[in-house]
Design an enzyme around this catalytic site. Structure first.
Site, mmCIF file in Angstrom:
data_model
loop_
_atom_site.group_PDB
_atom_site.id
_atom_site.type_symbol
_atom_site.label_atom_id
_atom_site.label_comp_id
_atom_site.label_asym_id
_atom_site.label_seq_id
_atom_site.Cartn_x
_atom_site.Cartn_y
_atom_site.Cartn_z
ATOM 1 N N SER A 144 53.223 -7.477 7.782
ATOM 2 C CA SER A 144 54.634 -7.196 7.526
ATOM 3 C C SER A 144 55.414 -7.298 8.831
ATOM 4 O O SER A 144 54.872 -7.035 9.910
ATOM 5 C CB SER A 144 54.810 -5.794 6.953
ATOM 6 O OG SER A 144 56.178 -5.421 6.922
ATOM 7 N N TYR A 157 54.265 3.468 8.158
ATOM 8 C CA TYR A 157 53.875 2.218 7.511
ATOM 9 C C TYR A 157 53.780 1.089 8.541
ATOM 10 O O TYR A 157 52.809 0.319 8.548
ATOM 11 C CB TYR A 157 54.907 1.872 6.438
ATOM 12 C CG TYR A 157 54.772 0.482 5.859
ATOM 13 C CD1 TYR A 157 53.801 0.213 4.902
ATOM 14 C CD2 TYR A 157 55.621 -0.551 6.256
ATOM 15 C CE1 TYR A 157 53.673 -1.057 4.366
ATOM 16 C CE2 TYR A 157 55.507 -1.818 5.723
ATOM 17 C CZ TYR A 157 54.528 -2.067 4.774
ATOM 18 O OH TYR A 157 54.409 -3.330 4.253
#
Length: 283
Positions: A144, A157
């Protein structure tokens, strides 16, 4: 084996209900991928995903897989590879967590890290070993853009994805020359509910501060980011766009893919923005 266009004939998806993974599977089936194994937690969602892909003409089976149950990975994934060669493994599982809650509940934060990093390391190494034993195949890992630099909004995250990204790069180096191709995919924000509001940099700058000179030096780049935060439509993406980028990356045997591609330049500059300024950016 892959065909002349680099399309795999057999696909294993870890995270069998992932929208990005299913969009990728649809594209690959259209390119003549014939065998698909969807690994994930048993349930209606996994069964429905398998049924939909079967309707497109592929031989699809579901396999029980739990990212957190790392002791089962070698056995569960080993059985899949024992049934026949796998041309491509797509590691697509992960959880976003809830930043606010996770900061207050360390166990919840640890679950994000265990799923996104520990589970992925375990499963990734098992699959990498099996691909190496075959002597061919691709391991595609969904990272990501959040892993490129920690943001206040999602650093738990983001840190898990940063670890996964580094692991994938190192694994790719370790397998270089073995016939196994490793590719990391870094999507931007996928299907945001709404674009983030833009906050002019001039309103966030501490006039006359000791770090003012550094802010001024970075003003040009940061102004661009402030005008185009990561959640802006031009820097967001969709599962279909990520799937298209994965298929293109496979054909080119890319080692890293950004989606959209413009994020690569944005993050390259953003990585060097001084922290006092970075924490004030609306990203």
């Amino acid at each position: 084996m892959k065909d002349a266009f680099g399309a795999p004939q057999s696909l294993l998806v870890l995270g069998g209900t992932s929208e990005i993974a299913l969009a990728t599977a649809r594209r690959l089936i259209a390119l003549r991928t014939r065998t698909v194994r969807l690994a994930g937690r048993p349930g209606r969602a996994l069964d429905a995903a398998a049924a939909e892909l079967r309707a497109r003409g592929a031989d699809v089976r579901t396999v029980g897989f739990d990212a957190l149950d790392i002791e089962s990975h070698e056995s569960a994934l080993g059985k899949i590879f024992a049934e026949g060669d796998i041309d491509m493994v797509l590691l697509a599982f992960g959880i976003a967590g809830d930043q606010g809650r996770d900061e207050e509940e360390p166990l919840a934060a640890a679950r994000v890290a265990q799923t996104n990093y520990t589970g992925a390391v375990s499963a990734g190494l098992v699959c990498a070993g099996a691909l190496q034993a075959q002597g061919h195949g691709s391991l595609v890992v969904l990272s990501s853009v959040a892993g490129e630099r920690a943001r206040r909004a999602d650093f738990i995250y983001g840190s898990s994805k940063a670890g996964l990204d580094a692991f994938t790069q190192g694994l790719g180096d370790a397998l270089h020359g073995t016939g196994v191709h490793v590719m990391v995919v870094r999507p931007g924000v996928v299907r945001p509910e709404r674009a983030a509001e833009t906050v002019p940099v001039a309103e966030t700058m501490p006039a006359g501060s000791p770090v003012g000179a550094r802010f001024a030096a970075a003003r040009s780049a940061s102004a661009r980011f402030a005008a185009a935060p990561l959640e802006a439509p031009a820097l967001t993406t969709t599962p279909d766009a990520v799937a298209e980028a994965i298929v293109t990356g496979l054909r080119r045997r890319s080692e890293a893919v950004w989606v959209p591609g413009s994020l690569r330049a944005v993050m390259s500059a953003l990585r060097h923005v001084p922290r006092p300024l970075f924490r004030r950016l609306p990203i």
